[in-house]
Design a protein around this motif. Structure first.
Motif, mmCIF file in Angstrom:
data_model
loop_
_atom_site.group_PDB
_atom_site.id
_atom_site.type_symbol
_atom_site.label_atom_id
_atom_site.label_comp_id
_atom_site.label_asym_id
_atom_site.label_seq_id
_atom_site.Cartn_x
_atom_site.Cartn_y
_atom_site.Cartn_z
ATOM 1 N N VAL A 167 0.929 -1.271 0.141
ATOM 2 C CA VAL A 167 -0.175 0.047 -0.100
ATOM 3 C C VAL A 167 0.753 1.259 -0.037
ATOM 4 C CG1 VAL A 167 -1.897 1.154 1.104
ATOM 5 C CG2 VAL A 167 -1.803 -1.374 1.366
ATOM 6 N N GLY A 168 0.704 2.193 -1.048
ATOM 7 C CA GLY A 168 1.605 3.281 -1.031
ATOM 8 C C GLY A 168 1.099 4.402 -2.049
ATOM 9 N N VAL A 169 1.761 5.530 -1.962
ATOM 10 C CA VAL A 169 1.536 6.593 -2.745
ATOM 11 C C VAL A 169 2.206 6.444 -4.184
ATOM 12 C CG1 VAL A 169 1.314 8.245 -0.977
ATOM 13 C CG2 VAL A 169 3.514 7.881 -2.026
ATOM 14 N N PRO A 170 1.759 7.183 -4.941
ATOM 15 C CA PRO A 170 2.144 6.792 -6.598
ATOM 16 C C PRO A 170 3.703 6.585 -6.902
ATOM 17 C CG PRO A 170 0.500 8.691 -6.833
ATOM 18 C CD PRO A 170 1.052 8.557 -5.101
ATOM 19 N N CYS A 171 4.690 7.138 -6.251
ATOM 20 C CA CYS A 171 6.017 6.927 -6.394
ATOM 21 C C CYS A 171 6.537 5.464 -5.999
ATOM 22 C CB CYS A 171 7.032 7.913 -5.898
ATOM 23 S SG CYS A 171 6.626 8.369 -4.169
ATOM 24 N N GLY A 192 -2.775 1.436 -4.560
ATOM 25 C CA GLY A 192 -2.083 2.691 -4.755
ATOM 26 C C GLY A 192 -3.036 3.882 -4.081
ATOM 27 N N LEU A 193 -2.355 4.823 -3.638
ATOM 28 C CA LEU A 193 -3.504 5.944 -3.021
ATOM 29 C C LEU A 193 -3.282 7.119 -3.586
ATOM 30 C CD1 LEU A 193 -2.106 5.536 0.749
ATOM 31 C CD2 LEU A 193 -4.105 4.353 -0.249
ATOM 32 N N LEU A 194 -4.270 8.029 -4.030
ATOM 33 C CA LEU A 194 -4.222 9.181 -4.611
ATOM 34 C C LEU A 194 -3.335 10.254 -3.820
ATOM 35 C CD1 LEU A 194 -6.472 7.791 -6.049
ATOM 36 C CD2 LEU A 194 -7.607 10.065 -6.253
ATOM 37 N N CYS A 195 -2.675 10.964 -4.410
ATOM 38 C CA CYS A 195 -1.425 11.825 -3.491
ATOM 39 C C CYS A 195 -1.147 13.120 -4.487
ATOM 40 C CB CYS A 195 -0.296 11.082 -3.122
ATOM 41 S SG CYS A 195 0.950 11.979 -2.619
ATOM 42 N N MET A 196 -1.435 14.206 -3.765
ATOM 43 C CA MET A 196 -0.995 15.574 -4.521
ATOM 44 C C MET A 196 0.443 15.887 -4.186
ATOM 45 S SD MET A 196 -2.344 17.525 -6.718
ATOM 46 C CE MET A 196 -4.149 17.758 -6.618
ATOM 47 N N CYS A 258 6.589 15.223 -9.502
ATOM 48 C CA CYS A 258 5.903 14.269 -9.902
ATOM 49 C C CYS A 258 4.526 14.511 -10.608
ATOM 50 C CB CYS A 258 5.322 13.588 -8.657
ATOM 51 S SG CYS A 258 4.109 12.205 -8.614
ATOM 52 N N CYS A 259 4.538 13.698 -11.790
ATOM 53 C CA CYS A 259 3.268 13.718 -12.641
ATOM 54 C C CYS A 259 2.228 12.495 -12.547
ATOM 55 C CB CYS A 259 3.675 13.859 -14.027
ATOM 56 S SG CYS A 259 4.885 15.337 -14.389
ATOM 57 N N ASP A 260 2.125 12.012 -11.352
ATOM 58 C CA ASP A 260 1.262 10.907 -11.157
ATOM 59 C C ASP A 260 0.265 11.027 -9.889
ATOM 60 O OD1 ASP A 260 -0.338 8.431 -10.726
ATOM 61 O OD2 ASP A 260 1.721 7.010 -10.653
ATOM 62 N N TYR A 261 -1.223 11.049 -9.864
ATOM 63 C CA TYR A 261 -1.825 11.802 -8.988
ATOM 64 C C TYR A 261 -2.561 10.466 -8.395
ATOM 65 C CZ TYR A 261 -5.936 13.734 -6.562
ATOM 66 O OH TYR A 261 -6.995 14.043 -5.613
ATOM 67 N N THR A 262 -3.060 9.518 -9.253
ATOM 68 C CA THR A 262 -3.688 8.202 -8.815
ATOM 69 C C THR A 262 -3.234 7.112 -9.043
ATOM 70 O OG1 THR A 262 -4.395 7.997 -11.404
ATOM 71 C CG2 THR A 262 -5.861 9.537 -10.103
ATOM 72 N N SER A 263 -1.950 7.094 -8.756
ATOM 73 C CA SER A 263 -1.091 5.751 -8.858
ATOM 74 C C SER A 263 -1.420 4.745 -9.916
ATOM 75 C CB SER A 263 -1.523 5.017 -7.464
ATOM 76 O OG SER A 263 -1.015 5.614 -6.365
ATOM 77 N N VAL A 264 -0.977 5.351 -11.075
ATOM 78 C CA VAL A 264 -1.357 4.730 -12.396
ATOM 79 C C VAL A 264 -1.011 3.307 -12.378
ATOM 80 C CG1 VAL A 264 0.610 5.578 -13.743
ATOM 81 C CG2 VAL A 264 -1.348 4.975 -14.828
ATOM 82 N N VAL A 270 -7.197 3.913 -4.540
ATOM 83 C CA VAL A 270 -8.116 4.193 -3.613
ATOM 84 C C VAL A 270 -7.747 5.547 -3.156
ATOM 85 C CG1 VAL A 270 -9.267 3.619 -1.399
ATOM 86 C CG2 VAL A 270 -8.374 1.559 -2.690
ATOM 87 N N GLY A 271 -8.742 6.313 -3.242
ATOM 88 C CA GLY A 271 -8.661 7.618 -2.399
ATOM 89 C C GLY A 271 -9.964 8.044 -1.988
ATOM 90 N N SER A 272 -10.303 9.380 -1.925
ATOM 91 C CA SER A 272 -11.517 10.085 -1.491
ATOM 92 C C SER A 272 -12.084 10.934 -2.458
ATOM 93 C CB SER A 272 -11.416 10.825 -0.269
ATOM 94 O OG SER A 272 -10.604 11.852 -0.362
#
Length: 346
Positions: A167-171, A192-196, A258-264, A270-272
């Motif tokens: 379980v992690g953020v995009p990178c 993957g988690l959504l991450c700004m 970083c150019c990945d918001y949704t953990s492609v 998973v996000g809100s």
């Protein structure tokens, strides 16, 4: 010739995901936050970098580095299905509790024997943990918004376990996908988690929380980024917030590239964002993700058409990329190798 990650580090775009440390066969790389020491004769002091003198030239680290691999132009192109979900037991969860419930159910069904995630102590400092039972999953509940080199613990996990969930953020999910593809197939599921953006925990706890929000760290019960603001909830029931733009500048430098918001590169994201309050937005991105979610689908309430939906997700993807893509491409010009933003589907 030094490995490609040396250039990633020198140009300060290392995401500190920990993948290089996890896979280096001679232990020449250690990823830590305050990393300046580089002594090839003392590997215990060997922090943040590839050892020119000790590196044996296998270049495994470069094959698992998300920056070396680059980004995907259309990060929604591989979404097989998008829906809202809420765990039937979501008490104490950040939103719909999907990540927590998913891991618990897979442990109970015997589909995974280890999960990698982040817990926190009472001071909101992150701690990377190996979880080996459904009962231990709760220690990772909630979003921390501070970063730690999560994938470093895979070195230990690969020795002890055969079916590992990440379980992690995009990178981190990007790097986990590269590890699964190039090094070790014991990673069976990537969530993957959504991450700004994320923050060094000392910046969050010594600058943002006490100075900008004027809140004591020990009083915090929940943090979240939503509706254009950073929100902090305290034990006394009070809610504090500031516009995200007031804190975004304090994010880790790699986050500004970083150019990945949704953990492609995840199997399931998973996000809100895109779902109603109290629900999670769920992106099924691979056949593997589809298989594992369907195994435990009965654990969730499902909203097949959540609002505000993908339109809001796409808006936030654009917001993240507005400046970040330009920053990243400027750094790419300095690399001796080719990377960038690819027009292809994962």
């Amino acid at each position: 010739m030094p490995p490609k990650i040396a250039e990633v580090i020198e140009n300060d775009v290392c995401a500190a995901c920990g993948a290089c440390e996890a896979v280096c066969p001679i232990g020449a790389v250690t990823v830590k936050k305050a990393a300046e020491i580089r002594d090839p004769n003392d590997l215990s002091l060997y922090e943040k970098g590839a050892g020119y003198q000790v590196c044996e030239g296998c270049f495994t680290c470069g094959r698992v580095c998300p920056v070396v691999d680059g980004f995907i132009d259309d990060e929604l192109a591989n979404v097989r299905s998008f829906f809202g979900a809420k765990a039937k037991d979501s008490v104490g969860s950040q939103d719909g509790g999907v990540s927590t419930a998913l891991l618990k159910a897979l442990f109970r069904k015997g589909e995974i024997d280890c999960a990698v995630g982040i817990a926190r102590n009472e001071n909101w400092e992150p701690e990377v943990v190996l979880i080996t039972s459904a009962e231990e999953v709760d220690k990772t509940r909630g979003t921390k918004y501070t970063s730690d080199p999560v994938l470093t613990v895979l070195r230990e996990a690969f020795e002890k376990y055969n079916r590992i969930a990440i379980v992690g953020v995009p990178c981190q999910t990007h790097a986990a996908s590269l590890i699964r593809e190039n090094v070790n197939e014991k990673i069976v599921l990537i969530i993957g988690l959504l991450c700004m953006e994320s923050f060094h925990h000392d910046v969050m706890l010594e600058k943002i929380v006490p100075e900008i929000l004027q809140v004591k760290t020990e009083d915090i019960v929940k943090m979240e980024f939503t509706k254009g603001k950073f929100w902090v909830y305290t034990k006394d029931g009070e809610v504090h917030n500031v516009p995200i733009k007031d804190v975004a500048k304090f994010a880790r430098n790699p986050c500004h590239n970083c150019c990945d918001y949704t953990s492609v590169f995840a199997d399931i994201s998973v996000g809100s964002v895109g779902a109603p309050d109290g629900w999670n937005s769920v992106f099924i991105r691979s056949e593997t993700g589809e298989k594992y979610f369907n195994m435990v689908r009965d654990e969730f309430e499902i909203n097949e058409d959540p609002k505000p939906g993908l339109d809001l997700v796409e808006k936030l993807i654009g917001m993240k990329r507005k400046g970040n893509a330009e920053h990243f491409l400027e750094v790419c010009e300095k690399f001796s190798f080719e990377t960038g933003i690819r027009n292809e589907t994962v």
